[in-house]
Write a protein that holds these residues in place. Structure first.
Motif, mmCIF file in Angstrom:
data_model
loop_
_atom_site.group_PDB
_atom_site.id
_atom_site.type_symbol
_atom_site.label_atom_id
_atom_site.label_comp_id
_atom_site.label_asym_id
_atom_site.label_seq_id
_atom_site.Cartn_x
_atom_site.Cartn_y
_atom_site.Cartn_z
ATOM 1 N N CYS A 220 -12.994 -11.138 -4.892
ATOM 2 C CA CYS A 220 -14.529 -11.262 -5.468
ATOM 3 C C CYS A 220 -14.789 -12.223 -6.141
ATOM 4 O O CYS A 220 -15.950 -12.860 -6.049
ATOM 5 N N ARG B 192 -13.743 -15.322 -5.291
ATOM 6 C CA ARG B 192 -13.984 -16.398 -4.168
ATOM 7 C C ARG B 192 -15.337 -16.156 -3.496
ATOM 8 O O ARG B 192 -16.216 -17.064 -3.261
ATOM 9 N N GLU C 2 -17.922 -14.616 -5.131
ATOM 10 C CA GLU C 2 -18.967 -14.807 -6.035
ATOM 11 C C GLU C 2 -19.382 -16.449 -6.429
ATOM 12 O O GLU C 2 -20.443 -16.838 -6.733
ATOM 13 N N ARG C 3 -18.135 -17.228 -6.052
ATOM 14 C CA ARG C 3 -18.352 -18.482 -6.211
ATOM 15 C C ARG C 3 -19.201 -19.223 -5.213
ATOM 16 O O ARG C 3 -19.720 -20.226 -5.336
ATOM 17 N N ARG C 4 -19.235 -18.386 -4.239
ATOM 18 C CA ARG C 4 -20.154 -18.999 -3.080
ATOM 19 C C ARG C 4 -21.877 -18.804 -3.415
ATOM 20 O O ARG C 4 -22.665 -19.227 -2.644
ATOM 21 N N HIS C 5 -21.915 -17.790 -4.271
ATOM 22 C CA HIS C 5 -23.324 -17.676 -4.683
ATOM 23 C C HIS C 5 -24.144 -16.997 -3.555
ATOM 24 O O HIS C 5 -25.005 -17.500 -3.173
ATOM 25 N N PRO C 6 -23.851 -15.755 -3.320
ATOM 26 C CA PRO C 6 -24.273 -15.145 -2.359
ATOM 27 C C PRO C 6 -25.946 -14.769 -2.454
ATOM 28 O O PRO C 6 -26.293 -14.410 -3.647
ATOM 29 N N THR C 7 -26.515 -14.707 -1.258
ATOM 30 C CA THR C 7 -28.181 -14.659 -1.549
ATOM 31 C C THR C 7 -28.174 -12.927 -1.442
ATOM 32 O O THR C 7 -27.407 -12.147 -1.063
ATOM 33 N N GLU D 213 -27.470 -11.365 1.872
ATOM 34 C CA GLU D 213 -26.516 -11.105 2.265
ATOM 35 C C GLU D 213 -25.770 -9.692 1.434
ATOM 36 O O GLU D 213 -25.150 -9.247 2.189
#
Length: 142
Positions: free
Chosen positions: A9, A11, A13-18, A21
Motif C-alpha cells: 500500500c 509503495r 501510494e508513493r506513485r500518486h495513482p490517478t 487508475e
C-alpha cells in the motif's frame, strides 16, 4: 501479514495513482466479487483468482496484490468475515503480486495456456499453501 499489506500500500501510494487508475482497480475488484458471488455454489471454484492474475499481468504486481486483497475483503462482506479473511487477502494478494512480477520479468506470457497453467498451480500452491496451514478456525470460510 500486516507488513506485506503495508509495504504494498505504501509503495502504491508513493506513485500518486490517478483517479482513472483507482477506478480501474475498483472495477476489477467489483468484477472479481461478482464472479465469486455468481459461482458461490461450486466448491473450490474461485473466479477471483482469474481476475487477480489478469490484473497483475496487465497492470503490475502492486495492482495485482491490491485487487486480490480487496477482492477477498469485499467478497467476504457477502460470505461472512472471519479469522480467515486476512489469510484469504494475503493468499489472493500474493497470487496477484506473483503474476505481475513474473510478467514483468517475462516468465509469464499473456496467453491462454500459460495463464491457465499459472492459475492452476498458483491457486494450489500459493493460495492453498497459505490457507491450508492456517489454524482450523481460519479455514471455515475458504
Amino acid at each position: 501479514m500486516g507488513t506485506a499489506f503495508g509495504a504494498v500500500c505504501l509503495r502504491f501510494e508513493r506513485r500518486h495513482p490517478t483517479a482513472r487508475e483507482l477506478v480501474v482497480i475498483a472495477v476489477l475488484v467489483a468484477l472479481a466479487v461478482a464472479g465469486r458471488s455468481a459461482f458461490f455454489m461450486l466448491a473450490q471454484f474461485k473466479p477471483i483468482a482469474a481476475v487477480v492474475i489478469v490484473s497483475g499481468v496487465a497492470f503490475g504486481s502492486d495492482v495485482g496484490f491490491l485487487v486480490g486483497a480487496l477482492s477477498a475483503l469485499t467478497s467476504n462482506i457477502f460470505f461472512t468475515q472471519g479469522p480467515w479473511t486476512p489469510w484469504q487477502m494475503l493468499g489472493f494478494g500474493c497470487i496477484g503480486w506473483l503474476a505481475g512480477w513474473l510478467a514483468w520479468h517475462n516468465f509469464l506470457r499473456p496467453n491462454r495456456i500459460s495463464l491457465a497453467i499459472f492459475g492452476f498451480f498458483s491457486v494450489i500452491l500459493v493460495y492453498g499453501g497459505i490457507m491450508n496451514p492456517a489454524p482450523s478456525s481460519c479455514t471455515v470460510g475458504s
